[in-house]
Design a protein around this motif. Structure first.
Motif, short mmCIF file in Angstrom:
data_model
loop_
_atom_site.label_atom_id
_atom_site.label_comp_id
_atom_site.label_asym_id
_atom_site.label_seq_id
_atom_site.Cartn_x
_atom_site.Cartn_y
_atom_site.Cartn_z
N TYR A 1 -19.16 4.15 14.00
CA TYR A 1 -18.75 5.47 13.53
C TYR A 1 -19.09 5.58 12.05
N THR A 2 -19.33 6.79 11.58
CA THR A 2 -19.56 7.06 10.17
C THR A 2 -18.70 8.23 9.76
N ALA A 3 -17.83 8.02 8.77
CA ALA A 3 -16.95 9.07 8.27
C ALA A 3 -17.48 9.57 6.93
N HIS A 4 -17.39 10.90 6.71
CA HIS A 4 -17.91 11.53 5.50
C HIS A 4 -16.78 12.14 4.68
N GLU A 5 -16.88 11.97 3.34
CA GLU A 5 -15.82 12.42 2.41
C GLU A 5 -14.48 11.83 2.85
N VAL A 6 -14.36 10.54 2.64
CA VAL A 6 -13.30 9.73 3.22
C VAL A 6 -12.12 9.57 2.27
N LYS A 7 -10.92 9.58 2.84
CA LYS A 7 -9.71 9.17 2.15
C LYS A 7 -9.04 8.08 3.00
N LEU A 8 -8.80 6.93 2.41
CA LEU A 8 -8.03 5.89 3.07
C LEU A 8 -6.56 6.13 2.78
N MET A 9 -5.78 6.35 3.84
CA MET A 9 -4.38 6.71 3.68
C MET A 9 -3.47 5.62 4.24
N ALA A 10 -2.39 5.34 3.53
CA ALA A 10 -1.28 4.54 4.05
C ALA A 10 -0.09 5.48 4.08
N LYS A 11 0.29 5.90 5.31
CA LYS A 11 1.24 6.99 5.46
C LYS A 11 0.73 8.20 4.66
N ASN A 12 1.46 8.69 3.66
CA ASN A 12 1.02 9.86 2.91
C ASN A 12 0.43 9.52 1.55
N THR A 13 0.10 8.24 1.34
CA THR A 13 -0.43 7.79 0.06
C THR A 13 -1.93 7.56 0.15
N ILE A 14 -2.69 8.13 -0.78
CA ILE A 14 -4.14 7.92 -0.84
C ILE A 14 -4.41 6.60 -1.58
N LEU A 15 -5.08 5.66 -0.89
CA LEU A 15 -5.40 4.38 -1.50
C LEU A 15 -6.81 4.34 -2.07
N ALA B 1 1.14 7.39 15.07
CA ALA B 1 2.50 7.90 14.94
C ALA B 1 2.39 9.35 14.47
N LYS B 2 3.53 10.01 14.33
CA LYS B 2 3.50 11.38 13.80
C LYS B 2 2.78 11.42 12.47
N VAL B 3 3.07 10.45 11.61
CA VAL B 3 2.26 10.17 10.42
C VAL B 3 1.78 8.73 10.59
N PRO B 4 0.50 8.52 10.92
CA PRO B 4 0.01 7.16 11.20
C PRO B 4 0.28 6.19 10.05
N ASP B 5 0.49 4.92 10.40
CA ASP B 5 0.74 3.91 9.37
C ASP B 5 -0.43 3.84 8.39
N TYR B 6 -1.63 3.93 8.91
CA TYR B 6 -2.84 3.99 8.08
C TYR B 6 -3.88 4.78 8.84
N ARG B 7 -4.81 5.37 8.13
CA ARG B 7 -5.85 6.17 8.79
C ARG B 7 -6.97 6.47 7.81
N ILE B 8 -8.11 6.86 8.35
CA ILE B 8 -9.22 7.37 7.57
C ILE B 8 -9.26 8.88 7.79
N GLU B 9 -8.96 9.65 6.76
CA GLU B 9 -9.12 11.10 6.83
C GLU B 9 -10.52 11.45 6.35
N ALA B 10 -11.17 12.43 6.99
CA ALA B 10 -12.55 12.75 6.64
C ALA B 10 -12.86 14.19 6.97
N ASP B 11 -13.85 14.73 6.24
CA ASP B 11 -14.34 16.07 6.56
C ASP B 11 -15.00 16.08 7.93
N SER B 12 -15.71 15.01 8.25
CA SER B 12 -16.30 14.86 9.58
C SER B 12 -16.47 13.38 9.89
N ILE B 13 -16.39 13.05 11.17
CA ILE B 13 -16.54 11.68 11.63
C ILE B 13 -17.57 11.67 12.76
#
Length: 553
Positions: A250-264, A230-242
């Motif tokens: 896949y391997t993600a580095h410096e990861v943030k697990l996000m639910a919409k705009n909230t860091i979990l 979505a424009k803001v995904p329901d959930y996602r893995i944000e990372a410096d590199s994937i």
């Protein structure tokens, strides 16, 4: 003006070097080599040769063994003579790696590349080349599309300054700009978005694809699944590199697990699987999901799966279930996938799936289990499989404690559904199971078969199924007892709106004709999740659950 046969643009390597290994396509016929050579002799050095614009059929060139052959004068397509040439030369040896054959995905007579453009030109002294208009490049199962491409055959470096797309059965990528170094087999992208296997979506500021390693690196981006986009995904893995290895992990580095705009959650790195049937390996499974049922009370479910040494076939996992009535029910263990199936060693508290009373739990401390894959018989629609377990069970219920060793196995045969006309399907399964109980030194045998019909028409779904169990012996546990040995289950569902559906279903014990359950269920589509609430007006029980669409738990 005619064209030189050594129109030796290694455009075969342009973007074809970025191809993910795939099955080769059949080559079209190529032009007569004698006609091409005669035309080439007329070309003077240091002269730019222009291929004139044509109709939308395009100017088509064939790349064979790294050489791009333009159409001969007055022709719009080259005819293939590579098959004839191949007969005159001995076959090349199959490439091997670690003792196994490796598919050759380079440009060759067997795997040529086709380039279609409205306009092409080449300078045989400087090596400069341009392809303009609607440019289509096809190699094996890969297709590349853009409006303009330029580069140099001597330096083997090429640039796509505008938007490009790259598609194959596993990958669908778009980028605002691209570069390719054919010498190193490395492509660079800017402003990229893409799909892996139609299920996983990624987006990044820039990225690199290494053809030799079959590895995509996405920088400053995120990774999610299909239904969460979505424009803001329901959930996602944000990372410096994937780091994405198509079809593997896949391997993600410096990861943030996000639910919409909230860091979990934040992690230094996380590895997940991209293999088939492994949707349970994803960091987003940590997102708590609410549940409710009358026996266990309100609850939350979540899970975490961590590959061992970045191998998605070897994982440590933890599944958590919290209930207001039943308390905490964990499942912690190790899974190991082998070519024939999956082993699991775990400590678990599991709820019964065979007894309909609900709230019946057993502790497995520990348990070793094995489930095979489906093995199809002689390339038919029929398959066989097996499962087994050995461990120690402990059940406390109604003041009674049953604690002892357990082992058992199940063998079965089934098949892909039969399509009966346009709207109906028929499914079936037959098997034999045997259970050994250390608590009472008892053995239970279960020979069974089941069959069912299901159908769909417009907004309506319906189903009816029958299961027959021939049980000999008994179990000392409520956990694996059966509420009904010969039930009939039937029901129908109506898709009232695109987001809402309702169903009514029944379960009847054919041994005594008693109606065991009548379920009224409401379903709600919640974008990346399904929610449903069910009421059983026979047992007077309610159950509610939210289920993810793209991953398991």
């Amino acid at each position: 003006m005619t064209n030189k046969r050594t129109y030796a643009l290694l455009l075969a390597a342009i973007l074809a070097g970025m191809a993910v290994p795939a099955a080769a396509e059949d080559a079209e016929d190529a032009a007569s080599s004698q006609a091409d050579a005669a035309a080439a002799d007329k070309l003077q050095d240091n002269m730019m040769t222009d291929l004139p614009p044509v109709d939308r059929a395009g100017t088509i060139a064939l790349a064979d063994e790294g050489i791009l052959y333009p159409p001969s004068s007055g022709s719009s397509i080259i005819r293939d003579t590579t098959a004839k040439k191949a007969e005159e030369k001995p076959k090349t040896k199959t490439k091997m790696k670690d003792g196994k054959p490796v598919q050759d995905t380079g440009i060759s007579k067997e795997n040529p590349m086709y380039v279609t453009a409205d306009y092409m030109r080449y300078n045989d002294t400087t090596g400069d080349v341009d392809a303009l208009g609607k440019v289509d490049i096809r190699h094996m199962m890969d297709t590349y599309q853009t409006e303009y491409l330029y580069g140099n055959m001597i330096t083997k470096k090429y640039v796509i300054p505008g938007e490009l797309t790259w598609t194959n059965p596993q990958t669908n990528l778009k980028a605002q700009r691209g570069e390719y170094d054919a010498e190193k087999g490395i492509g660079k992208f800017e402003g990229l978005t893409g799909w892996q296997q139609g299920t996983y979506y990624y987006q990044g500021s820039d990225g690199i694809y290494d053809r030799n390693a079959n590895k995509m690196i996405v920088n400053n981006g995120y990774f999610t699944t299909r239904h969460a986009v979505a424009k803001v995904p329901d959930y996602r893995i944000e990372a410096d590199s994937i780091d994405i290895y198509p079809g593997d992990h896949y391997t993600a580095h410096e990861v943030k697990l996000m639910a919409k705009n909230t860091i979990l959650l934040t992690l230094s790195s996380y590895t997940g699987s991209l293999k088939d049937n492994s949707g349970e390996i994803g960091l987003w499974s940590l997102i708590p999901r609410p549940v409710f049922d009358s026996d266990n009370g309100m609850g939350l479910h979540n899970s975490l799966v961590i590959p061992i040494n970045e191998d998605p076939d070897s994982t440590v996992y933890m599944e958590n279930r919290w209930y207001t009535k039943s308390g905490y029910k964990p499942d912690i263990g190790i899974k190991y996938r082998v070519p024939v199936g999956t082993f699991r060693l775990h400590y678990a508290e599991e709820e019964s799936t065979t007894n309909d009373d609900g709230g019946i739990w057993v502790k497995k401390k520990p348990s070793l289990e094995f489930d095979t894959n489906h093995f199809y018989l002689f390339k038919s629609r029929f398959y066989v499989g097996a499962s087994g377990e050995i461990g120690k069970w402990d059940e406390e219920r109604n003041g009674r404690d049953v604690d002892g060793n357990y082992k058992g196995y199940e063998l079965y045969i089934s098949g892909d559904p039969w399509h009966l006309g346009k709207f109906m399907n028929f499914g079936w399964k037959a098997g034999y199971a045997k259970d050994y109980y250390g608590y009472s030194n008892n053995i239970r045998r279960n020979s069974y078969y089941s069959m069912g019909l299901s159908g769909h028409y417009k907004i309506f779904d319906g189903w009816i199924g029958y299961t027959d169990r021939d049980l000999k012996g008994y179990t000392p546990y409520y956990y694996d007892s059966y509420s009904s040995e010969k039930p009939v289950d039937a029901g129908f569902r109506i898709q009232a709106t695109s987001m809402d559906a309702f169903s009514l279903s029944w379960s009847v014990d054919t041994v005594n004709g008693i109606l065991n359950h009548r379920y009224w269920t409401y379903y709600r589509d919640m974008h990346s999740f399904y929610a449903w609430i069910r009421y059983d007006d026979i047992e007077k029980e309610t159950k509610f659950m939210i289920m993810p669409k793209d991953f398991k738990f």
